[in-house]
Structure formats: C-alpha cells, structure tokens
Write a protein that holds these residues in place. Structure first.
Motif, PDB file in Angstrom:
ATOM      1  N   SER A 109       0.865  -1.187   0.000  1.00 18.85           N
ATOM      2  CA  SER A 109       0.000   0.000   0.000  1.00 18.85           C
ATOM      3  C   SER A 109       0.894   1.227   0.000  1.00 18.85           C
ATOM      4  O   SER A 109       2.110   1.114   0.126  1.00 18.85           O
ATOM      5  N   GLY A 110       0.266   2.374  -0.027  1.00 16.87           N
ATOM      6  CA  GLY A 110       1.012   3.617   0.175  1.00 16.87           C
ATOM      7  C   GLY A 110       0.966   3.969   1.656  1.00 16.87           C
ATOM      8  O   GLY A 110       0.770   3.119   2.514  1.00 16.87           O
ATOM      9  N   GLY A 111       1.128   5.247   1.942  1.00 19.89           N
ATOM     10  CA  GLY A 111       0.979   5.732   3.314  1.00 19.89           C
ATOM     11  C   GLY A 111       2.090   5.283   4.246  1.00 19.89           C
ATOM     12  O   GLY A 111       3.200   4.941   3.820  1.00 19.89           O
ATOM     13  N   SER A 112       1.742   5.242   5.520  1.00 14.99           N
ATOM     14  CA  SER A 112       2.752   5.002   6.558  1.00 14.99           C
ATOM     15  C   SER A 112       3.267   3.564   6.570  1.00 14.99           C
ATOM     16  O   SER A 112       4.252   3.266   7.253  1.00 14.99           O
ATOM     17  N   ASN A 152       2.862   6.269  -4.969  1.00 19.83           N
ATOM     18  CA  ASN A 152       3.132   5.170  -4.043  1.00 19.83           C
ATOM     19  C   ASN A 152       4.365   4.391  -4.476  1.00 19.83           C
ATOM     20  O   ASN A 152       5.081   3.820  -3.658  1.00 19.83           O
ATOM     21  N   GLY A 219      -7.010   4.044   6.467  1.00 18.55           N
ATOM     22  CA  GLY A 219      -7.172   5.474   6.725  1.00 18.55           C
ATOM     23  C   GLY A 219      -8.038   5.710   7.957  1.00 18.55           C
ATOM     24  O   GLY A 219      -8.729   4.809   8.432  1.00 18.55           O
ATOM     25  N   LYS A 249      -9.514  11.149  -0.344  1.00 23.15           N
ATOM     26  CA  LYS A 249      -8.136  11.409   0.085  1.00 23.15           C
ATOM     27  C   LYS A 249      -7.346  11.834  -1.150  1.00 23.15           C
ATOM     28  O   LYS A 249      -7.346  11.128  -2.154  1.00 23.15           O
ATOM     29  N   ARG A 254      -6.940   7.649  -8.834  1.00 23.03           N
ATOM     30  CA  ARG A 254      -6.177   6.487  -8.362  1.00 23.03           C
ATOM     31  C   ARG A 254      -6.630   5.227  -9.072  1.00 23.03           C
ATOM     32  O   ARG A 254      -7.725   5.191  -9.633  1.00 23.03           O
TER      33      ARG A 254
HETATM   34  O1  LIG Z   1      -2.383   5.314  -1.549  1.00 24.31           O
HETATM   35  C1  LIG Z   1      -2.933   5.356  -0.478  1.00 24.31           C
HETATM   36  O2  LIG Z   1      -3.424   6.399  -0.032  1.00 24.31           O
HETATM   37  C2  LIG Z   1      -2.967   4.129   0.353  1.00 24.31           C
HETATM   38  O3  LIG Z   1      -2.632   2.953  -0.190  1.00 24.31           O
HETATM   39  C3  LIG Z   1      -4.033   4.104   1.392  1.00 24.31           C
HETATM   40  O4  LIG Z   1      -4.949   3.074   1.339  1.00 24.31           O
HETATM   41  C4  LIG Z   1      -3.290   4.077   2.707  1.00 24.31           C
HETATM   42  O5  LIG Z   1      -2.764   2.797   2.952  1.00 24.31           O
HETATM   43  C5  LIG Z   1      -4.171   4.503   3.837  1.00 24.31           C
HETATM   44  O6  LIG Z   1      -4.738   5.741   3.547  1.00 24.31           O
HETATM   45  C6  LIG Z   1      -3.402   4.627   5.125  1.00 24.31           C
HETATM   46  O7  LIG Z   1      -2.434   5.608   4.990  1.00 24.31           O
HETATM   47  P1  LIG Z   1      -1.621   6.086   6.246  1.00 24.31           P
HETATM   48  O8  LIG Z   1      -1.047   4.857   6.865  1.00 24.31           O
HETATM   49  O9  LIG Z   1      -0.578   7.023   5.748  1.00 24.31           O
HETATM   50  O10 LIG Z   1      -2.622   6.749   7.152  1.00 24.31           O
END
Ligand SMILES: O=C(O)[C@H](O)[C@@H](O)[C@H](O)[C@H](O)COP(=O)(O)O
Length: 317
Positions: A109-112, A152, A219, A249, A254
């Motif tokens: 995934s993206g994000g943290s 991502n 999220g 978001k 996407r």
């Molecule tokens: O591209 C994206 O935005 C992600 O894949 C999304 O699904 C992400 O995993 C969640 O929003 C959590 O993101 P955080 O961990 O940064 O809060």
C-alpha cells in the motif's frame, strides 16, 4: 507484456547468507483488554486463548473476520516494536512461499506502511532474505508520474525497493503514461499475464488472483486500498483492478485492487498506527455492530488476516 508495466530498481549485491536468522520472537503475551496495554505485545483472536500472569483468558473480538476465526490481532507498545514484528512476519512468509513455489508475490500500500517496513531493509533481514524470488505489486496507486511526491511507487522505491536487490523486472508499477481508466485496465492485463505464466496463483474458490501477502494500511475513515466508505467501488465484484476519480483522500485519481482480489489473498497484514484510527479499529474489532460496514470491515481473506496495531490504534478496544 508491455514494458511500461515494469520499473527498474537498482541491484545490490548480497553477501552469502542463505538462511533467515532465527530472529528473537516478539513477546506474545496476552492481557485483559480492560487493562492498560503495558505488555510488550498483546495478541488475541476469537477462539485463540492467551496467557497472562494471572491465568488464561478467552478474549472476544466480534469483527466479522474474527467471527470466522481468521482475525489475529497484535498490539504493540510502540510503532518501533510493531516494525520489528512486521519485518519478521514478512520475511518468514517470503521464506515459506519461496521454498514452496520458488516465488513470493507481495502487494504494498502507500501511506505510513512503507515506513513500518523499515526493519526489513536493515540487518539481519536485508542480508538474509532471498530477494530474487520477490514479485512486488501495489494494492493501489495514485495516477501521477512515478517521480511525483504523491506516487506510491516513489514512496516504496525511496523507503524500501532502492535498498534491496529485487530484480527490476519483478517490480510491477502502474503505467504512469495512461489516464486512470487505462492505467487500471493495463494493470489488470499485467496481472492476467502473470497468472497465465504462473507467477501469480489463482484462488480455486473465487477464480481471482491469489497473492501470497498483502500489506494494507487503513485510513482514519476506515478505507483500505482506494476503497472508501460509501463509494460504489467497494461493491465492485467483477473487475480485478478499477479506478477512482473522486477519491476523498488526495490526490483524487487512483487505481485500486477490488475486494474480490484483496479477499482472495493467502495472507493479509493490516498495519494501523495512531489514535486517529482507533475509531475504525474499534468498529472492526470491538463488540458493537454496524449495519453499513466500513471498507476495513470487508477485509476477510481466504487465508490468514493479522492486525498489527500500536497501542494508540488499539486504545478503544
Ligand atoms: O495510496 C494510499 O493512499 C494508500 O494505499 C491508502 O490506502 C493508505 O494505505 C491509507 O490511507 C493509510 O495511509 P496512512 O497509513 O498514511 O494513514
């Protein structure tokens, strides 16, 4: 296969270290949920008994996946402890699947999440993992160029892929020259090709691709991948990959895997940190019931689901 589906990661020479380390097991202690989370790690799932200093407990998690006996929850004192455990979990699965079938298909995934994978690119794993068997995919991607700060791919490249010698042809980025719809179709075509060539397995139960491991973030609104609460895409049940142009978001455009693909996985790790996410974690794992499930509550893989939570994300449990 369109070459645009591949993106190169630099090689790095591995020192000879064929076997994974027996890394120290994260203490797996279980406490009453009503206690403060003072243990190093707390784990529960419906039907799984834990042991604490004062005896045995059966802890209840009423989330749908837990009701099916598939949800396992681990809570860590800190995100740092979580990342140690996540590295071991990922490396162990990579080892298992690589020995079993010579390859390991993993979806990011993206994000943290990418930051939480940092221990995997440090010793001992960086040297001990057989990166040559890895095939890397994205559960969702923003429709931006690969060198854009919102990408991502760029996030994963900078924080993970550039530090390990996964063969460049096994990193499957989206075609960033295409608009959202075309990029989704293109990625689905890529997956179909890889199913045909036996790189990606297929679920006998659903006919959808079955990835060895999906590493999902969530999220604060309970979304996973780019499947958002109340959005019609959560009900998509034919396509493997679809697109969204009105993501709440940012950025708005996407592509995303659909739930049938997500839920055909052999393993899913849901990695969630921070007090801002305690609400949806509680909705999914607490005792209440809601008639309109959040996307995170729809995660229910064929295989095993493990929640990796820090104590703030678990604070409402
Ligand atoms: O591209 C994206 O935005 C992600 O894949 C999304 O699904 C992400 O995993 C969640 O929003 C959590 O993101 P955080 O961990 O940064 O809060």
């Amino acid at each position: 296969m369109a070459s645009s589906l591949y993106f190169s990661a630099p090689f790095r020479t591995l020192p000879p270290s064929p076997s994974l380390p027996k890394s120290p097991r994260i203490p797996f202690q279980v406490s009453r949920l009503s206690h403060s989370l003072t243990h190093k790690s707390l784990a529960f799932s419906t039907g799984i008994r834990g042991v604490s200093g004062s005896g045995r407990f059966r802890l209840r998690a009423k989330a749908s996946m837990a009701e099916k006996g598939k949800g396992k929850v681990e809570v860590f004192d800190s995100e740092d402890d979580l990342s140690v455990s996540l590295a071991k979990y990922t490396a162990d699965l990579a080892d298992k699947f690589s020995k079993l079938k010579g390859s390991f298909t993993v979806v990011l995934s993206g994000g943290s999440l990418i930051k939480s994978l940092r221990k995997l690119v440090e010793p001992p794993y960086v040297d001990a993992v057989d990166w040559s068997t890895w095939h890397v995919f994205w559960v969702d991607e923003r429709v931006v160029p690969k060198d854009h700060d919102d990408s991502n791919y760029k996030l994963a490249f900078d924080g993970f892929l550039s530090k390990v010698p996964i063969p460049p042809g096994k990193v499957y980025a989206i075609n960033d020259a295409l608009p959202a719809e075309g990029a989704a179709d293109d990625y689905e075509t890529c997956l179909k090709h890889l199913v045909k060539s036996n790189v990606i397995s297929v679920s006998a139960a659903t006919g959808f691709p079955k990835f060895d491991l999906m590493l999902l973030g969530m999220g604060p609104d309970g979304h996973v991948a780019s499947l958002f609460p109340g959005h019609p895409l959560v009900k998509e049940n034919e396509k493997w990959v679809t697109f969204i142009k009105d993501s709440p978001k940012p950025p708005p455009e996407r592509i995303t895997f659909t739930f049938p693909v997500i839920n055909s996985s052999a393993n899913i790790a849901l990695v969630v940190c921070g007090a801002g996410k305690a609400g949806p974690v509680h909705a999914a794992l607490g005792s209440g019931q809601n008639s309109d499930p959040l996307p995170v509550q729809m995660v229910s893989p064929e295989g095993e689901l493990v929640w990796f939570l820090d104590k703030d994300a678990a604070s409402k449990l």
